[in-house]
Design an enzyme around this catalytic site. Structure first.
Site, PDB file in Angstrom:
ATOM      1  N   TRP A  62       0.844  -1.203   0.000  1.00 28.13           N
ATOM      2  CA  TRP A  62       0.000   0.000   0.000  1.00 28.13           C
ATOM      3  C   TRP A  62       0.880   1.253   0.000  1.00 28.13           C
ATOM      4  CZ3 TRP A  62      -5.473   0.094   1.840  1.00 28.13           C
ATOM      5  CH2 TRP A  62      -5.979   1.384   1.980  1.00 28.13           C
ATOM      6  N   HIS A  63       1.978   1.213   0.751  1.00 27.86           N
ATOM      7  CA  HIS A  63       2.853   2.374   0.862  1.00 27.86           C
ATOM      8  C   HIS A  63       3.715   2.581  -0.377  1.00 27.86           C
ATOM      9  CE1 HIS A  63       1.664   2.295   5.057  1.00 27.86           C
ATOM     10  NE2 HIS A  63       2.183   3.496   5.167  1.00 27.86           N
ATOM     11  N   GLY A  64       4.030   1.526  -1.087  1.00 31.50           N
ATOM     12  CA  GLY A  64       4.849   1.662  -2.287  1.00 31.50           C
ATOM     13  C   GLY A  64       5.776   0.484  -2.468  1.00 31.50           C
TER      14      GLY A  64
END
Length: 145
Positions: A62-64
């Site tokens: 989700w963050h990258g």
């Protein structure tokens, strides 16, 4: 919808709660709700660390795609397991209303774990994150073990 629908961080709750797990719940609360509702509840129940690892893997994605996110998030189940084992073994010492010194030590360790794990977010790369953790002898990976 109201303010709570977009209220994302409780800074006082994050900084001043005692437990690692509780601190996580005060940070990025809308994402935490989504992860709990759609990932954590549907992940395999046994062993509990696998359930947490599945949730943290999705959170990292989700963050990258930076490797530091994965290194940090996939270290979280270790801390959750260690906290649970310590609370089970020490019982009333770490319970709310327990001795202030024990609760203070638990808070101190939670904050140092956050400091240590945040380096994956700051440095982003696997090499840099691992180099930093090695420079402090992986102490906050060894401590929960």
């Amino acid at each position: 919808f109201d303010y709570e629908a977009v209220h994302n961080i409780d800074p006082l709750g994050t900084d001043f709660c005692v437990r690692f797990r509780e601190g996580m719940r005060h940070w990025n609360m809308t994402v935490q709700w989504w992860l709990a509702h759609y990932i954590h509840r549907r992940a395999p129940r046994s062993p509990p660390a696998l359930r947490s690892a599945c949730t943290m893997l999705v959170s990292a994605y989700w963050h990258g795609l930076h490797p530091g996110y994965y290194l940090s998030f996939l270290s979280v189940p270790l801390w959750l397991a260690a906290e649970g084992a310590a609370e089970k073994a020490l019982g009333g010492l770490l319970a709310p209303g327990g001795p202030p010194l024990a609760r203070g030590l638990q808070w101190f360790l939670k904050m140092r774990a956050y400091d240590y794990l945040c380096m994956g977010f700051v440095l982003l790369g696997a090499r840099d994150t691992l180099r930093y953790w090695a420079s402090v002898y992986f102490c906050l990976h060894l401590l929960p073990l």
